[in-house]
Design an enzyme around this catalytic site. Structure first.
Site, short mmCIF file in Angstrom:
data_model
loop_
_atom_site.label_atom_id
_atom_site.label_comp_id
_atom_site.label_asym_id
_atom_site.label_seq_id
_atom_site.Cartn_x
_atom_site.Cartn_y
_atom_site.Cartn_z
N ARG A 1 10.39 8.50 -0.51
CA ARG A 1 11.76 8.38 -0.84
C ARG A 1 12.47 7.99 -2.32
NH1 ARG A 1 14.99 6.04 4.15
NH2 ARG A 1 13.47 4.24 3.94
N ALA B 1 0.84 -1.29 -0.05
CA ALA B 1 0.03 -0.06 0.02
C ALA B 1 0.77 1.19 0.04
CB ALA B 1 -1.00 -0.05 1.30
N GLY B 2 2.17 1.14 0.38
CA GLY B 2 2.94 2.54 0.48
C GLY B 2 3.05 3.00 -0.68
N ARG C 1 15.36 -4.60 -59.46
CA ARG C 1 16.00 -3.46 -59.58
C ARG C 1 15.91 -2.75 -60.79
NH1 ARG C 1 21.37 -7.03 -58.54
NH2 ARG C 1 21.81 -7.64 -60.57
N ALA D 1 23.47 -9.88 -46.35
CA ALA D 1 23.75 -8.72 -45.59
C ALA D 1 22.86 -7.48 -45.97
CB ALA D 1 25.34 -7.82 -45.70
N SER E 1 22.28 -9.80 -50.90
CA SER E 1 22.51 -8.61 -49.98
C SER E 1 21.67 -7.61 -50.54
CB SER E 1 24.10 -8.21 -50.12
OG SER E 1 24.75 -9.45 -49.48
N GLY F 1 13.83 -2.75 13.53
CA GLY F 1 13.43 -3.15 14.71
C GLY F 1 14.25 -4.50 15.29
N ASN G 1 7.86 -4.74 -43.11
CA ASN G 1 6.68 -5.24 -42.77
C ASN G 1 5.53 -4.10 -42.31
OD1 ASN G 1 8.52 -4.24 -40.70
ND2 ASN G 1 7.81 -5.76 -39.14
#
Length: 449
Positions: A15, A10-11, A420, A360, A385, A138, A366
């Site tokens: 800090r 809960a904290g 190409r 490469a 490539s 404690g 996509n």
């Protein structure tokens, strides 16, 4: 004996200097809260109760990601740990057995430690540790093997502060006894809070037994500051590296490898320097991960090699003997047995058949700006490539794409695809262009003076 867990979360953690609740800050890729809950889940509890407060909805979402069946209750006012447990008691109605109280900001507790707490035969069992520097912890006040009471630092005498056996916070209590003791708690103390720790003295006064289970101090580390968050990460990584080495994994530079909370690596695998594992990574035996790789949400099969400088993102599935080389990124893609992706490539939303070679500079294009599309590449294909595969598209088995191609249509099995523009040479044009550019540069420099 049946067990139930109460996890206090809960904290706010002021800090931490953060808008995020402290239990949602991450160690090894998972919220601190998730670590505590997963450790507790190893006991097979009948009920998992999480007490929330600050940013209740966000904490509840994180809790349900770990355990959909978790019961989440709210502590609207933070009036101490005893008050927090009181909010959880209605969720224990009808349960008979041992209740373990855990802290959601304590991520390093081992399952073995929780088992020792659950198996204790005392009416109340508290987790303790010998502190190198007791500071403001404690103190556990004992008489031989019997725990007498827990004293908060601010309420302790000088003699009590000299005790080095400190309270680790966790405890195990019979469910009926817990309800009885919590209902009698008072907030008559320096902080004006209802301390859960006060139930030990109350139980002892009623003739009940109390004991201590001890663990290493590091297990009790609570995350209240950024420094403690970093410390918890360091402890986790040290533990994970030691476990990997013990399990037969070679870590060439262990101190530079970072694991996630759920990383699994099979024995005889090799991990190079500066490798980072995000969540949901499985590496089978005999694989090798070279230096400077980042892996997340992926599966790497036996005999595969990855990197250096590779990134595997969620959904990457590498079959046996796949090679993924340097500066390659794989996302939501399945690579069949023996596939080679040597360097400088992106494969996303794709399936690559066995023994295919990816040249490469290959990119699966996509994303069209709105939706993702898949690329299918058959077995034993050769992708030249600098091929751009504009999805959705299929390259057939045994097919070949010419280097520098933009593939926008399906390629049949065993076909050669060229996509190409035809090369055109202009004799002498390069020289004339350079002369013109140099003249223009000279003119501009003269004008600038």
């Amino acid at each position: 004996m049946a067990t139930a867990l109460i996890v206090l979360a809960a904290g706010q953690g002021t800090r931490m200097n953060s808008d995020l609740p402290k239990v949602l800050h991450k160690v090894a890729g998972a919220p601190v809260l998730a670590h505590a809950m997963r450790s507790g889940a190893t006991l097979g509890p009948e009920r998992m109760i999480v007490v929330t407060g600050h940013e209740r909805e966000a904490v509840e979402r994180a809790a349900r990601e770990v355990d959909e069946a978790a019961v989440v209750v709210e502590q609207a006012e933070q009036l101490g740990t005893g008050h927090a447990v009181a909010q959880a008691l209605p969720a224990l109605e009808g349960f008979a057995g041992k209740v373990l109280v855990l802290f959601g900001d304590t991520p390093l507790i081992r399952a073995e430690t929780l088992r020792a707490l659950a198996d204790s035969t005392a009416d109340i069992t508290v987790l303790g540790f010998q502190a190198q520097n007791p500071r403001r912890y404690g103190r556990l006040i004992t008489n031989g093997s019997e725990l007498q009471r827990i004293v908060e630092f601010k309420d302790a005498t000088e003699q009590e502060r000299s005790v080095t056996l400190c309270n680790g916070g966790l405890m195990a209590v019979d469910s009926a006894l817990l309800a009885e003791l919590v209902s009698d708690l008072s907030n008559d103390n320096a902080a004006g809070e209802y301390y859960l720790t006060d139930i030990v003295a109350s139980a002892r006064a009623g003739g009940r037994s109390a004991a201590v289970v001890t663990c290493d101090e590091s297990e009790t580390l609570g995350v209240d500051t950024r420094a403690q968050l970093a410390q918890a990460e360091a402890f986790f990584q040290s533990r994970a590296r030691a476990e990997a080495l013990e399990n037969g994994v070679t870590l060439i530079a262990p101190e530079t490898v970072f694991f996630a909370f759920d990383t699994f690596i099979g024995r005889d695998s090799i991990v190079g320097p500066s490798v980072v594992f995000g969540p949901r990574v499985t590496v089978e035996s005999g694989a090798e991960i070279h230096a400077f790789c980042h892996l997340e949400g992926c599966h790497i099969s036996r005999g595969a090699t990855v990197g250096p400088f590779a990134r595997l993102r969620p959904g990457a599935e590498l079959a046996e003997d796949v090679h993924v080389g340097n500066f390659v990124e794989i996302k939501n893609a399945v690579l069949g047995e023996g596939v080679k992706v040597g360097h400088l490539t992106y494969l996303g939303d794709a399936h690559v058949g066995e023994h295919t070679n990816i040249g490469a500079g290959t990119v699966t294009c996509n994303y069209d700006g709105v939706m993702k599309h898949r690329t299918e590449i058959g077995a034993r294909a050769f992708i030249g490539s600098d091929t751009m595969l504009v999805a959705p598209v299929r390259v057939g088995a045994g097919a070949l794409t010419a280097s520098g191609s933009v593939i926008t249509e399906d390629v049949p099995d065993e076909a050669l695809a060229l996509g190409r523009v035809k090369q055109v040479n202009k004799p002498g044009l390069a020289k004339r262009l350079f002369e013109r550019l140099r003249a223009e540069k000279s003119r501009r420099q003269k004008e600038a003076k």
